[in-house]
Design a protein around this motif. Structure first.
Motif, PDB file in Angstrom:
ATOM      1  N   ARG A 167       2.082  15.031   2.724  1.00 44.01           N
ATOM      2  CA  ARG A 167       2.092  13.692   3.124  1.00 44.01           C
ATOM      3  C   ARG A 167       0.793  12.863   2.811  1.00 44.01           C
ATOM      4  N   ILE A 168       0.815  11.764   2.821  1.00 44.31           N
ATOM      5  CA  ILE A 168      -0.243  10.961   2.566  1.00 44.31           C
ATOM      6  C   ILE A 168      -0.928  10.681   3.884  1.00 44.31           C
ATOM      7  N   ARG A 169      -2.395  10.657   3.433  1.00 44.47           N
ATOM      8  CA  ARG A 169      -3.113  10.401   4.914  1.00 44.47           C
ATOM      9  C   ARG A 169      -3.907   9.114   4.532  1.00 44.47           C
ATOM     10  N   TYR A 170      -4.033   7.962   5.298  1.00 47.75           N
ATOM     11  CA  TYR A 170      -4.839   6.927   5.199  1.00 47.75           C
ATOM     12  C   TYR A 170      -6.125   6.876   5.866  1.00 47.75           C
ATOM     13  N   GLY A 171      -7.128   7.197   5.439  1.00 53.20           N
ATOM     14  CA  GLY A 171      -8.622   7.447   6.075  1.00 53.20           C
ATOM     15  C   GLY A 171      -9.492   6.128   6.070  1.00 53.20           C
ATOM     16  N   VAL A 172      -9.928   5.933   7.100  1.00 54.66           N
ATOM     17  CA  VAL A 172     -10.532   4.394   7.195  1.00 54.66           C
ATOM     18  C   VAL A 172     -11.922   4.847   6.783  1.00 54.66           C
ATOM     19  N   SER A 173     -12.375   4.236   5.728  1.00 56.47           N
ATOM     20  CA  SER A 173     -13.795   4.136   5.115  1.00 56.47           C
ATOM     21  C   SER A 173     -14.659   3.145   5.638  1.00 56.47           C
ATOM     22  N   ARG A 174     -14.036   1.991   6.187  1.00 52.33           N
ATOM     23  CA  ARG A 174     -14.799   0.920   6.796  1.00 52.33           C
ATOM     24  C   ARG A 174     -13.845   0.100   7.593  1.00 52.33           C
ATOM     25  N   ILE A 175     -14.353  -0.281   8.494  1.00 52.20           N
ATOM     26  CA  ILE A 175     -13.493  -1.245   9.354  1.00 52.20           C
ATOM     27  C   ILE A 175     -14.366  -2.466   9.799  1.00 52.20           C
ATOM     28  N   VAL A 176     -13.870  -3.529   9.565  1.00 56.70           N
ATOM     29  CA  VAL A 176     -14.576  -4.818   9.862  1.00 56.70           C
ATOM     30  C   VAL A 176     -13.940  -5.797  10.740  1.00 56.70           C
ATOM     31  N   PRO A 177     -14.690  -6.159  11.769  1.00 48.73           N
ATOM     32  CA  PRO A 177     -13.863  -7.409  12.571  1.00 48.73           C
ATOM     33  C   PRO A 177     -13.904  -8.524  11.723  1.00 48.73           C
TER      34      PRO A 177
ATOM     35  N   MET B 292       0.783  -1.338  -0.120  1.00 49.93           N
ATOM     36  CA  MET B 292       0.006  -0.103   0.106  1.00 49.93           C
ATOM     37  C   MET B 292       0.988   1.272  -0.200  1.00 49.93           C
ATOM     38  N   LYS B 293       1.851   1.297   0.810  1.00 48.83           N
ATOM     39  CA  LYS B 293       2.671   2.306   1.063  1.00 48.83           C
ATOM     40  C   LYS B 293       3.556   2.834  -0.378  1.00 48.83           C
ATOM     41  N   GLU B 294       3.800   1.574  -0.880  1.00 49.12           N
ATOM     42  CA  GLU B 294       4.652   1.923  -2.093  1.00 49.12           C
ATOM     43  C   GLU B 294       3.675   2.475  -3.343  1.00 49.12           C
ATOM     44  N   GLU B 295       2.432   1.912  -3.457  1.00 50.16           N
ATOM     45  CA  GLU B 295       1.654   2.120  -4.555  1.00 50.16           C
ATOM     46  C   GLU B 295       1.058   3.829  -4.185  1.00 50.16           C
ATOM     47  N   ALA B 296       0.947   3.947  -2.840  1.00 51.85           N
ATOM     48  CA  ALA B 296       0.648   5.281  -2.546  1.00 51.85           C
ATOM     49  C   ALA B 296       1.529   6.355  -2.826  1.00 51.85           C
ATOM     50  N   ASN B 297       2.856   6.132  -2.453  1.00 49.13           N
ATOM     51  CA  ASN B 297       3.819   6.943  -3.152  1.00 49.13           C
ATOM     52  C   ASN B 297       4.101   7.320  -4.424  1.00 49.13           C
ATOM     53  N   ARG B 298       3.281   6.446  -5.334  1.00 47.90           N
ATOM     54  CA  ARG B 298       3.326   6.613  -6.531  1.00 47.90           C
ATOM     55  C   ARG B 298       2.151   7.346  -7.255  1.00 47.90           C
TER      56      ARG B 298
END
Length: 616
Positions: free
Chosen positions: A573-583, A435-441
């Protein structure tokens, strides 16, 4: 094997008397031109089973009938579908309020054809019952009758009137027909718009037609648009013929039809004065709570009470650098949710509520995921204030009985039905390093977002500023002004606020560690309690609060994330916002792993390991 249809039998069936049982029990070879599920029969309100209406053809004429409920399974399993050739083994003719209702009681499927056989025309059946229902409207169409309106073709070599007796139902239109006429109501007409592309500049407008069988979109360009624009008016009924039937461009239309009309120079339009029982508009409403389950960028119909609205504002589009005018409406309904809906352009400027807290029905509004869930009117959307339907009357009664100061919830998450960009998808799950690598691109554009699905474990949650005091109406932050908690947006003062989560927490997996940002829905799942309860614990007992914080970490979840660039103190910077969290559902997780082992990837890995073991 080819089959010859029983030409002329349709006329015989509809001319038969009650005692002509041999005709109804005869073996007739027919073709199914259309098959459509409808709701309860208005003539029989006690009927609870689904019903299907079929359009049958004998090669010369086509006519309508109802499918007996015992044959529903053939339709559900698509054994019976469009262009199927059947042997009608038994028909029943009922008479309801002096109308003839034909029911297909028994049939045998002979073959599936690639297309329509012959060029059948509509049967002139004065007593044929044509009925259709939807979730909110029911209409019964009488047989076509002659109208006295004057023909107004876009361009025609003669002024002869249109053929009114042989008009087609909208659901029977297809690209294989050249000579057709429909009788339908205009339920929506767009503005006359200009466009520019590599072939030059032009203008266009589109309309939506509706009859008792369905809807279809029509579009006119350039000179044809100039001619027809003033002739077609919303709410009126027209005979339309000599247009081109094309496959629908779903990207530009929310009308539920596989085809659309393209108006040409010889297209003829004639107003019909006989409009009895043609539906004004059909809705398929979802509640504001159910928007959570509607996919982003899809369209839906809603009906709600207008709680408040803003003045017209002007913004500049980042994509086109053009100035846009907008107005925002806040809508509520009995599901307990409030949603913001945006009007654009002329819709925003011309909007005037008929009265305070008016009930509004919207058809074809676009669903967005800004701040959880939002709605937007498009060029083909329709807004109707105080429609004369049962849902409107029920809403009016509900809101009038509502207590002053009643609060509503706002959506704080998106839709999560699978697929990148719209939901958690295990097949496209990435680890944190990927994720981090793709987001940086990502392009260095602040409004560009990328969506990820991942599984990670919460390692630490910042306890500072874990929640904020919010307005009970709009969820914006409120401040204590001494006399209460003041909301500048709503200009209201509350005795106490409602707290909402705003979280920053670190997560980790085998590959990396990242910081995520989450809002109220994420907090409720992580802590198992709402923010009001957690803040009360923090103010009452530090030890219990620390225990709650400790119990929330070292737990693993599936996350749907929205990653985008953000500027803070001149740093990007890149912010990672949680759209949904599933147990985690361990049954589903195990099933996914078993499916993965059985896939080609899993078999390849297993085969490689077996080969290495044999060599050793």
């Amino acid at each position: 094997m080819s089959y010859e249809l029983s030409s002329g039998v349709g006329q015989k069936i509809y001319s038969a008397k009650r005692e002509d049982q041999d005709i109804f029990d005869g073996q007739h070879t027919l073709q199914v031109l259309s098959l459509k599920k409808i709701g309860k029969n208005q003539e029989n309100p006690e009927q609870t089973a689904d019903r299907y209406r079929v359009v049958l053809s004998d090669g010369t004429h086509f006519f309508q009938a109802m499918l007996a409920t015992q044959l529903n399974e053939m339709a559900n399993e698509e054994i019976l579908r469009r262009n199927t050739i059947i042997c009608a083994e038994r028909l029943s003719c009922n008479y309801v309020q002096d109308k003839r209702l034909l029911i297909l009681m028994s049939l045998r499927v002979l073959a599936q054809s690639d297309g329509k056989i012959g060029d059948p025309i509509s049967l002139d059946v004065p007593n044929a019952a044509r009925s259709s229902t939807s979730s909110t409207s029911t209409s019964t169409s009488p047989a076509p009758t002659k109208a006295t309106a004057t023909s107004t073709p876009a361009q025609s070599s003669s002024n002869r009137p249109l053929t009114r007796m042989n008009w087609l139902p909208i659901e029977a239109l297809s690209p294989y027909q050249n000579n057709w006429t429909i009788k339908a109501r205009v339920t929506q007409k767009s503005d006359l718009k200009t466009y520019s592309n590599h072939r030059g500049e032009g203008k266009l407008f589109n309309v939506t037609f509706m009859d008792e069988t369905g809807e279809i979109r029509g579009t006119a360009f350039n000179q044809v648009a100039d001619t027809l624009f003033s002739r077609l008016e919303e709410g009126k009924v027209y005979y339309v013929s000599k247009g081109k039937v094309n496959l629908a461009k779903k990207k530009f239309s929310n009308v539920m039809n596989d085809f659309e009309l393209n108006f040409e120079k010889n297209t003829e339009v004639e107003e019909c004065l006989e409009t009895t029982n043609l539906p004004m508009i059909k809705y398929s409403f979802v509640t504001l709570a159910e928007l959570q389950d509607v996919a982003k960028d899809s369209t839906c119909d809603i009906i709600a009470v207008l709680k408040e609205y803003t003045d017209v504002a002007e913004i500049v589009s980042k994509a086109t650098n053009r100035s846009l005018k907008k107005r925002e409406l806040t809508l509520v309904d009995p599901s307990g949710f409030s949603v913001r809906l945006t009007l654009w352009g002329n819709q925003a400027e011309n909007f005037q509520p008929e009265h305070e807290n008016v009930v509004i029905a919207f058809k074809g509004v676009k669903v967005g995921d800004f701040n959880g869930r939002s709605l937007s009117m498009g060029g083909t959307s329709v807004l109707t204030q105080n429609p004369d339907i049962s849902e409107c009357h029920a809403l009016r009664g509900w809101y009038d009985q509502l207590e002053n100061g009643a609060s509503f919830k706002a959506h704080s998450g998106g839709n999560f039905q699978g697929g990148t960009g719209s939901g958690f998808n295990r097949s496209e799950q990435k680890n944190l390093a990927e994720m981090k690598e793709e987001a940086n691109r990502m392009p260095d554009v602040e409004d560009k977002a990328v969506y990820f699905s991942t599984k990670a474990t919460i390692m630490h949650i910042k306890s500072e500023n874990i929640a904020y005091p919010a307005c009970q109406t709009c969820n914006k932050k409120v401040v204590d002004d001494g006399d209460g908690w003041k909301c500048d947006k709503c200009d209201k003062t509350w005795e106490k606020p409602t707290y909402r989560y705003i979280l920053s927490f670190a997560v980790s997996d085998h590959s990396d560690q990242l910081w995520f940002q989450g809002f109220n829905e994420a907090g409720v799942i992580i802590f198992g309690k709402d923010a009001d309860e957690l803040i009360e614990i923090r103010e009452r007992d530090d030890v219990e609060f620390n225990q709650v914080m400790s119990q929330a970490v070292c737990r693993t979840y599936n996350f749907l994330l929205r990653a985008k660039r953000d500027s803070y103190n001149d740093n990007t910077r890149i912010r990672y916002g949680v759209s949904r969290i599933v147990p985690l559902n361990y049954g589903e997780e195990c099933k996914f792993l078993l499916d993965l082992m059985g896939s080609s990837w899993g078999q390849q890995s297993y085969g490689s390991e077996s080969s290495d073991a044999m060599q050793h």
